[in-house]
Scaffold this active site. Structure first.
Site, short mmCIF file in Angstrom:
data_model
loop_
_atom_site.label_atom_id
_atom_site.label_comp_id
_atom_site.label_asym_id
_atom_site.label_seq_id
_atom_site.Cartn_x
_atom_site.Cartn_y
_atom_site.Cartn_z
N PRO A 293 0.79 -1.23 0.00
CA PRO A 293 0.00 0.00 0.00
C PRO A 293 0.83 1.29 0.00
O PRO A 293 0.24 2.37 -0.10
CB PRO A 293 -0.83 -0.11 1.28
CG PRO A 293 -0.02 -1.01 2.17
CD PRO A 293 0.65 -1.99 1.27
N TYR A 385 3.17 8.85 -8.37
CA TYR A 385 2.17 8.92 -7.31
C TYR A 385 0.82 9.37 -7.86
O TYR A 385 -0.23 8.83 -7.48
CB TYR A 385 2.63 9.88 -6.21
CG TYR A 385 1.89 9.68 -4.91
CD1 TYR A 385 2.44 8.91 -3.87
CD2 TYR A 385 0.65 10.27 -4.69
CE1 TYR A 385 1.77 8.72 -2.69
CE2 TYR A 385 -0.02 10.09 -3.48
CZ TYR A 385 0.54 9.31 -2.50
OH TYR A 385 -0.13 9.12 -1.31
#
Length: 391
Positions: A293, A385
Protein backbone atom coordinates in the site's frame (compact mmCIF):
# COMPACT_ATOMS: atom_id res chain seq x y z
CA UNK A 1 -29.71 -16.11 -16.52
CA UNK A 2 -28.13 -14.57 -19.60
CA UNK A 3 -26.13 -11.36 -20.07
CA UNK A 4 -23.37 -9.88 -22.19
CA UNK A 5 -20.82 -9.39 -19.39
CA UNK A 6 -20.83 -11.37 -16.18
CA UNK A 7 -18.97 -9.49 -13.45
CA UNK A 8 -17.77 -11.47 -10.45
CA UNK A 9 -17.28 -9.20 -7.46
CA UNK A 10 -18.84 -5.89 -6.37
CA UNK A 11 -15.80 -4.08 -5.14
CA UNK A 12 -14.91 -0.78 -6.78
CA UNK A 13 -13.60 -2.52 -9.92
CA UNK A 14 -16.72 -4.60 -10.57
CA UNK A 15 -19.10 -1.78 -9.71
CA UNK A 16 -17.27 0.76 -11.87
CA UNK A 17 -17.16 -1.68 -14.77
CA UNK A 18 -20.91 -2.20 -14.52
CA UNK A 19 -21.36 1.58 -14.63
CA UNK A 20 -19.04 2.02 -17.62
CA UNK A 21 -20.85 -0.75 -19.51
CA UNK A 22 -24.27 0.70 -18.65
CA UNK A 23 -23.18 4.06 -20.04
CA UNK A 24 -21.98 2.32 -23.21
CA UNK A 25 -25.29 0.47 -23.64
CA UNK A 26 -23.89 -2.95 -22.68
CA UNK A 27 -25.87 -5.16 -20.30
CA UNK A 28 -24.19 -6.87 -17.36
CA UNK A 29 -24.93 -8.80 -14.18
CA UNK A 30 -22.83 -8.34 -11.03
CA UNK A 31 -22.45 -11.23 -8.56
CA UNK A 32 -21.19 -10.41 -5.06
CA UNK A 33 -20.73 -13.05 -2.37
CA UNK A 34 -21.12 -10.61 0.56
CA UNK A 35 -24.13 -8.56 1.62
CA UNK A 36 -24.51 -4.89 0.78
CA UNK A 37 -23.64 -3.67 4.28
CA UNK A 38 -20.32 -5.53 4.22
CA UNK A 39 -19.33 -4.10 0.84
CA UNK A 40 -20.21 -0.57 1.92
CA UNK A 41 -18.22 -0.85 5.15
CA UNK A 42 -15.13 -2.71 3.89
CA UNK A 43 -12.16 -0.47 4.76
CA UNK A 44 -9.55 -0.39 2.01
CA UNK A 45 -7.80 2.27 -0.06
CA UNK A 46 -8.43 5.96 0.23
CA UNK A 47 -6.22 7.72 -2.34
CA UNK A 48 -7.61 8.28 -5.85
CA UNK A 49 -5.22 9.16 -8.65
CA UNK A 50 -6.05 11.96 -11.05
CA UNK A 51 -7.07 9.44 -13.72
CA UNK A 52 -9.42 7.62 -11.34
CA UNK A 53 -11.07 10.89 -10.33
CA UNK A 54 -11.53 11.80 -14.00
CA UNK A 55 -13.08 8.40 -14.80
CA UNK A 56 -15.54 8.57 -11.89
CA UNK A 57 -16.63 12.05 -12.93
CA UNK A 58 -17.08 11.02 -16.57
CA UNK A 59 -19.09 7.98 -15.46
CA UNK A 60 -21.52 10.15 -13.50
CA UNK A 61 -20.23 8.91 -10.15
CA UNK A 62 -18.30 11.97 -9.02
CA UNK A 63 -20.88 14.27 -7.44
CA UNK A 64 -20.36 13.29 -3.80
CA UNK A 65 -16.64 12.71 -4.34
CA UNK A 66 -16.28 16.30 -5.58
CA UNK A 67 -18.30 17.57 -2.64
CA UNK A 68 -16.74 15.54 0.18
CA UNK A 69 -13.39 14.31 -1.17
CA UNK A 70 -10.20 16.10 -0.18
CA UNK A 71 -8.01 17.21 -3.06
CA UNK A 72 -4.32 16.95 -2.23
CA UNK A 73 -1.69 18.76 -4.26
CA UNK A 74 1.29 17.08 -2.64
CA UNK A 75 2.75 14.84 0.03
CA UNK A 76 5.38 15.46 2.66
CA UNK A 77 8.46 13.28 3.09
CA UNK A 78 10.09 13.19 6.53
CA UNK A 79 13.56 11.84 7.20
CA UNK A 80 16.39 12.69 9.57
CA UNK A 81 13.95 14.97 11.50
CA UNK A 82 13.50 17.11 8.35
CA UNK A 83 10.48 17.83 6.13
CA UNK A 84 10.27 18.05 2.34
CA UNK A 85 7.06 18.73 0.42
CA UNK A 86 6.54 17.29 -3.07
CA UNK A 87 4.34 19.68 -5.10
CA UNK A 88 2.33 17.52 -7.53
CA UNK A 89 0.75 20.15 -9.83
CA UNK A 90 4.04 22.00 -10.27
CA UNK A 91 5.84 18.78 -11.26
CA UNK A 92 3.16 17.03 -13.34
CA UNK A 93 1.43 19.75 -15.30
CA UNK A 94 -1.44 20.18 -12.85
CA UNK A 95 -2.23 16.64 -11.63
CA UNK A 96 -3.27 15.93 -8.05
CA UNK A 97 -4.83 13.12 -5.97
CA UNK A 98 -8.05 12.98 -3.95
CA UNK A 99 -8.61 11.44 -0.53
CA UNK A 100 -11.95 9.63 -0.79
CA UNK A 101 -12.35 6.24 0.84
CA UNK A 102 -13.09 3.07 -1.13
CA UNK A 103 -16.17 2.58 1.06
CA UNK A 104 -17.58 5.85 -0.26
CA UNK A 105 -16.75 4.98 -3.88
CA UNK A 106 -18.63 1.70 -3.44
CA UNK A 107 -21.65 3.41 -1.85
CA UNK A 108 -21.88 5.83 -4.77
CA UNK A 109 -21.56 3.13 -7.43
CA UNK A 110 -23.99 0.75 -5.69
CA UNK A 111 -26.62 3.48 -5.51
CA UNK A 112 -26.21 4.22 -9.22
CA UNK A 113 -26.30 0.54 -10.19
CA UNK A 114 -29.46 -0.17 -8.21
CA UNK A 115 -31.14 2.95 -9.59
CA UNK A 116 -30.09 2.78 -13.24
CA UNK A 117 -28.04 -0.32 -14.02
CA UNK A 118 -28.49 -4.02 -14.50
CA UNK A 119 -28.86 -6.72 -11.84
CA UNK A 120 -26.57 -6.49 -8.81
CA UNK A 121 -26.97 -9.64 -6.73
CA UNK A 122 -25.63 -9.55 -3.18
CA UNK A 123 -24.99 -12.80 -1.28
CA UNK A 124 -24.52 -14.49 -4.65
CA UNK A 125 -21.47 -16.72 -4.25
CA UNK A 126 -19.63 -17.53 -7.47
CA UNK A 127 -18.68 -21.20 -7.41
CA UNK A 128 -16.75 -21.50 -10.69
CA UNK A 129 -16.10 -19.89 -14.05
CA UNK A 130 -16.55 -22.51 -16.78
CA UNK A 131 -15.95 -22.73 -20.53
CA UNK A 132 -13.81 -19.59 -20.51
CA UNK A 133 -12.08 -20.70 -23.70
CA UNK A 134 -15.36 -20.86 -25.64
CA UNK A 135 -17.65 -18.12 -26.94
CA UNK A 136 -20.23 -18.96 -24.23
CA UNK A 137 -18.47 -18.76 -20.85
CA UNK A 138 -20.61 -19.25 -17.76
CA UNK A 139 -20.49 -18.59 -14.05
CA UNK A 140 -21.96 -21.10 -11.64
CA UNK A 141 -23.19 -19.37 -8.49
CA UNK A 142 -25.38 -19.86 -5.44
CA UNK A 143 -27.99 -17.24 -4.53
CA UNK A 144 -30.57 -17.53 -1.76
CA UNK A 145 -29.58 -21.15 -1.26
CA UNK A 146 -30.19 -22.12 -4.90
CA UNK A 147 -27.52 -22.91 -7.50
CA UNK A 148 -27.87 -21.10 -10.82
CA UNK A 149 -25.85 -20.42 -13.96
CA UNK A 150 -25.06 -17.05 -15.51
CA UNK A 151 -24.39 -17.43 -19.22
CA UNK A 152 -22.30 -14.64 -20.75
CA UNK A 153 -20.41 -13.47 -23.79
CA UNK A 154 -17.59 -12.35 -21.47
CA UNK A 155 -16.69 -12.83 -17.80
CA UNK A 156 -14.67 -10.29 -15.84
CA UNK A 157 -13.23 -11.53 -12.56
CA UNK A 158 -13.13 -8.68 -10.03
CA UNK A 159 -13.35 -11.07 -7.09
CA UNK A 160 -10.02 -10.46 -5.39
CA UNK A 161 -7.03 -12.64 -4.68
CA UNK A 162 -9.04 -15.44 -3.07
CA UNK A 163 -11.84 -15.50 -5.67
CA UNK A 164 -12.69 -18.21 -8.17
CA UNK A 165 -12.03 -16.35 -11.43
CA UNK A 166 -8.26 -16.76 -11.52
CA UNK A 167 -8.64 -20.49 -10.84
CA UNK A 168 -10.24 -20.86 -14.27
CA UNK A 169 -6.94 -19.93 -15.96
CA UNK A 170 -5.07 -23.19 -16.72
CA UNK A 171 -1.97 -23.65 -14.58
CA UNK A 172 0.11 -24.54 -17.61
CA UNK A 173 -0.50 -21.11 -19.15
CA UNK A 174 -0.03 -19.13 -15.93
CA UNK A 175 3.01 -17.41 -14.49
CA UNK A 176 3.10 -15.71 -11.10
CA UNK A 177 5.57 -13.22 -9.70
CA UNK A 178 5.61 -12.57 -5.99
CA UNK A 179 7.49 -10.73 -3.26
CA UNK A 180 6.63 -10.83 0.44
CA UNK A 181 8.00 -8.26 2.86
CA UNK A 182 9.12 -9.08 6.43
CA UNK A 183 6.96 -6.35 7.94
CA UNK A 184 3.37 -5.09 7.92
CA UNK A 185 1.40 -1.95 8.67
CA UNK A 186 -0.39 -1.45 11.96
CA UNK A 187 -3.21 0.85 10.87
CA UNK A 188 -5.52 2.84 13.13
CA UNK A 189 -8.54 5.07 12.69
CA UNK A 190 -8.74 7.87 15.23
CA UNK A 191 -11.41 10.44 15.98
CA UNK A 192 -9.07 13.41 15.75
CA UNK A 193 -8.52 15.96 12.96
CA UNK A 194 -5.42 15.17 10.89
CA UNK A 195 -2.28 16.83 12.23
CA UNK A 196 -1.27 17.86 8.72
CA UNK A 197 -3.33 18.84 5.71
CA UNK A 198 -1.50 16.42 3.36
CA UNK A 199 -0.19 12.87 3.70
CA UNK A 200 3.11 12.52 5.55
CA UNK A 201 5.47 9.66 4.69
CA UNK A 202 8.13 9.28 7.39
CA UNK A 203 11.31 7.21 7.19
CA UNK A 204 12.79 6.56 10.65
CA UNK A 205 15.40 4.13 11.96
CA UNK A 206 12.65 2.58 14.13
CA UNK A 207 10.43 2.04 11.08
CA UNK A 208 8.12 3.75 8.62
CA UNK A 209 5.07 5.83 9.61
CA UNK A 210 2.27 7.35 7.53
CA UNK A 211 -0.12 10.13 8.47
CA UNK A 212 -3.25 9.97 6.36
CA UNK A 213 -6.93 10.78 6.83
CA UNK A 214 -10.48 9.72 6.04
CA UNK A 215 -12.11 13.13 6.56
CA UNK A 216 -11.36 16.51 8.17
CA UNK A 217 -12.28 14.96 11.54
CA UNK A 218 -10.93 11.39 11.21
CA UNK A 219 -7.25 10.48 10.99
CA UNK A 220 -5.83 7.31 9.44
CA UNK A 221 -2.32 6.47 10.66
CA UNK A 222 0.08 3.59 10.10
CA UNK A 223 3.20 2.17 11.73
CA UNK A 224 5.63 -0.35 10.28
CA UNK A 225 5.59 -3.41 12.54
CA UNK A 226 7.14 -6.89 12.33
CA UNK A 227 5.40 -9.44 10.15
CA UNK A 228 2.72 -11.35 12.08
CA UNK A 229 2.12 -8.62 14.68
CA UNK A 230 -1.18 -8.78 16.59
CA UNK A 231 -2.81 -5.35 16.46
CA UNK A 232 -4.22 -5.78 19.96
CA UNK A 233 -0.72 -6.26 21.38
CA UNK A 234 -0.24 -2.49 21.00
CA UNK A 235 -2.01 -0.22 23.48
CA UNK A 236 -3.40 3.09 22.29
CA UNK A 237 -0.78 4.99 24.26
CA UNK A 238 2.05 2.91 22.79
CA UNK A 239 0.75 3.60 19.27
CA UNK A 240 0.60 7.37 19.81
CA UNK A 241 4.03 7.41 21.47
CA UNK A 242 5.60 5.53 18.57
CA UNK A 243 3.91 7.68 15.96
CA UNK A 244 5.21 10.75 17.75
CA UNK A 245 8.78 9.40 17.69
CA UNK A 246 8.72 8.57 14.00
CA UNK A 247 7.11 11.83 12.87
CA UNK A 248 9.33 14.02 15.05
CA UNK A 249 10.97 17.05 13.39
CA UNK A 250 13.23 19.85 14.55
CA UNK A 251 10.72 22.63 13.83
CA UNK A 252 8.24 22.07 16.65
CA UNK A 253 5.55 20.19 14.67
CA UNK A 254 3.08 18.37 16.94
CA UNK A 255 1.00 15.20 16.48
CA UNK A 256 -2.53 15.58 17.85
CA UNK A 257 -3.90 12.57 19.73
CA UNK A 258 -7.46 11.29 19.98
CA UNK A 259 -9.58 8.18 20.61
CA UNK A 260 -8.53 5.20 18.46
CA UNK A 261 -11.64 3.48 17.09
CA UNK A 262 -10.11 0.72 14.95
CA UNK A 263 -6.85 -1.24 14.74
CA UNK A 264 -5.69 -3.74 12.15
CA UNK A 265 -2.49 -5.10 10.63
CA UNK A 266 -2.01 -5.20 6.85
CA UNK A 267 0.58 -7.62 5.42
CA UNK A 268 2.87 -6.30 2.70
CA UNK A 269 3.27 -8.17 -0.56
CA UNK A 270 3.64 -7.77 -4.30
CA UNK A 271 1.96 -10.22 -6.69
CA UNK A 272 1.29 -10.39 -10.42
CA UNK A 273 -0.49 -13.13 -12.36
CA UNK A 274 0.19 -13.39 -16.09
CA UNK A 275 -1.74 -13.48 -18.32
CA UNK A 276 -4.72 -11.41 -17.21
CA UNK A 277 -6.93 -12.95 -19.90
CA UNK A 278 -7.87 -16.51 -20.81
CA UNK A 279 -10.27 -16.81 -23.71
CA UNK A 280 -13.28 -14.72 -22.74
CA UNK A 281 -12.32 -14.48 -19.08
CA UNK A 282 -10.63 -11.22 -18.05
CA UNK A 283 -9.02 -10.67 -14.64
CA UNK A 284 -9.10 -7.25 -13.00
CA UNK A 285 -7.84 -5.75 -9.76
CA UNK A 286 -6.63 -7.99 -6.93
CA UNK A 287 -7.65 -11.08 -8.89
CA UNK A 288 -4.59 -10.39 -11.04
CA UNK A 289 -2.22 -8.23 -9.02
CA UNK A 290 -1.46 -6.91 -5.54
CA UNK A 291 0.83 -4.06 -4.53
CA UNK A 292 2.07 -2.99 -1.10
CA UNK A 293 0.00 0.00 0.00
CA UNK A 294 2.96 2.39 0.16
CA UNK A 295 2.33 3.72 -3.34
CA UNK A 296 -1.49 3.97 -3.03
CA UNK A 297 -1.90 2.00 -6.25
CA UNK A 298 -4.27 -0.92 -5.54
CA UNK A 299 -7.70 0.61 -6.23
CA UNK A 300 -6.28 2.76 -9.02
CA UNK A 301 -4.80 -0.24 -10.82
CA UNK A 302 -8.19 -1.95 -10.67
CA UNK A 303 -9.81 1.13 -12.23
CA UNK A 304 -7.24 1.05 -15.03
CA UNK A 305 -8.07 -2.59 -15.73
CA UNK A 306 -11.83 -2.11 -16.07
CA UNK A 307 -11.42 1.07 -18.11
CA UNK A 308 -9.21 -0.93 -20.49
CA UNK A 309 -11.80 -3.70 -20.76
CA UNK A 310 -14.75 -1.33 -21.27
CA UNK A 311 -12.91 0.53 -24.02
CA UNK A 312 -11.90 -2.73 -25.71
CA UNK A 313 -15.45 -4.10 -25.66
CA UNK A 314 -16.85 -0.81 -26.97
CA UNK A 315 -14.27 -0.92 -29.77
CA UNK A 316 -15.38 -4.48 -30.59
CA UNK A 317 -19.03 -3.42 -30.81
CA UNK A 318 -18.28 -0.35 -32.92
CA UNK A 319 -15.74 -1.83 -35.35
CA UNK A 320 -16.15 -5.60 -35.19
CA UNK A 321 -12.46 -5.91 -34.30
CA UNK A 322 -11.39 -7.97 -31.28
CA UNK A 323 -7.84 -6.61 -31.38
CA UNK A 324 -8.15 -4.53 -28.21
CA UNK A 325 -9.80 -7.38 -26.30
CA UNK A 326 -7.03 -9.73 -27.38
CA UNK A 327 -4.45 -7.15 -26.26
CA UNK A 328 -6.14 -6.63 -22.86
CA UNK A 329 -3.55 -8.53 -20.83
CA UNK A 330 -0.52 -6.93 -22.45
CA UNK A 331 -2.09 -3.46 -22.24
CA UNK A 332 -2.92 -3.79 -18.54
CA UNK A 333 0.36 -5.42 -17.60
CA UNK A 334 2.41 -2.51 -18.90
CA UNK A 335 0.67 -0.27 -16.38
CA UNK A 336 0.64 -2.94 -13.67
CA UNK A 337 4.39 -3.44 -13.78
CA UNK A 338 5.05 0.30 -13.66
CA UNK A 339 2.84 0.48 -10.57
CA UNK A 340 4.59 -2.56 -9.07
CA UNK A 341 7.94 -0.85 -9.69
CA UNK A 342 6.76 2.40 -8.13
CA UNK A 343 5.26 0.66 -5.08
CA UNK A 344 8.42 -1.41 -4.58
CA UNK A 345 10.58 1.71 -4.84
CA UNK A 346 8.45 3.58 -2.30
CA UNK A 347 8.44 0.60 0.06
CA UNK A 348 12.19 0.02 -0.03
CA UNK A 349 12.82 3.78 0.17
CA UNK A 350 10.89 4.25 3.41
CA UNK A 351 10.90 0.94 5.32
CA UNK A 352 14.06 -0.21 7.13
CA UNK A 353 14.27 -3.99 6.73
CA UNK A 354 14.58 -5.95 10.01
CA UNK A 355 18.05 -7.13 9.03
CA UNK A 356 19.20 -3.87 7.41
CA UNK A 357 22.68 -2.65 8.30
CA UNK A 358 23.98 0.89 8.60
CA UNK A 359 25.01 0.97 4.94
CA UNK A 360 21.44 0.27 3.77
CA UNK A 361 20.12 2.92 6.14
CA UNK A 362 22.45 5.54 4.69
CA UNK A 363 21.42 4.53 1.16
CA UNK A 364 17.78 5.21 2.04
CA UNK A 365 18.73 8.65 3.34
CA UNK A 366 20.78 9.31 0.20
CA UNK A 367 17.79 8.40 -2.00
CA UNK A 368 15.56 10.76 -0.01
CA UNK A 369 18.18 13.52 -0.23
CA UNK A 370 18.23 13.01 -4.00
CA UNK A 371 14.46 13.49 -4.22
CA UNK A 372 14.65 16.59 -2.05
CA UNK A 373 17.45 18.16 -4.09
CA UNK A 374 16.76 17.04 -7.68
CA UNK A 375 13.74 18.24 -9.64
CA UNK A 376 14.12 15.26 -11.98
CA UNK A 377 13.99 12.75 -9.11
CA UNK A 378 11.12 14.62 -7.47
CA UNK A 379 9.20 14.70 -10.76
CA UNK A 380 9.58 10.94 -11.17
CA UNK A 381 8.01 10.41 -7.74
CA UNK A 382 5.20 12.90 -8.42
CA UNK A 383 4.36 11.37 -11.80
CA UNK A 384 4.25 7.88 -10.30
CA UNK A 385 2.17 8.92 -7.31
CA UNK A 386 -0.45 10.87 -9.27
CA UNK A 387 -0.82 7.95 -11.68
CA UNK A 388 0.19 6.28 -14.89
CA UNK A 389 -1.95 6.81 -17.98
CA UNK A 390 -4.96 4.56 -18.61
CA UNK A 391 -4.23 4.79 -22.34
Amino acid sequence: MRTTVGIVGAGPAGLLLARLLHNAGVDSVVLESRDRAYVEQRQRAGILEQGTVDVLRAAGAGERMDREGLRHDGIELRFDRRRHRVDFPALTGGRSVTVYAQTEVCKDLIALQLKEGGPLLFEAEALAVEDADTDRPRVRFRHQGVEDVLECDYVVGCDGFWGVARKAVPAETSRTFERSYPFGWLGVLADVPPSHDELVYARHDRGFALLSMRSPSVSRLYLQVPEGTDAESWSDEEIWDELERRFATDDGWRLERGPITQKSVTPMRSYVHEPMRHGRLFLAGDAAHIVPPTGAKGLNLAVGDVVTFARALTHRRETGSSALLEAYSATCLRRVWQAERFSYDMTTLLHPAPDADAFEGRLQLARLERIASSRAAETDLAEGYTGFSFE
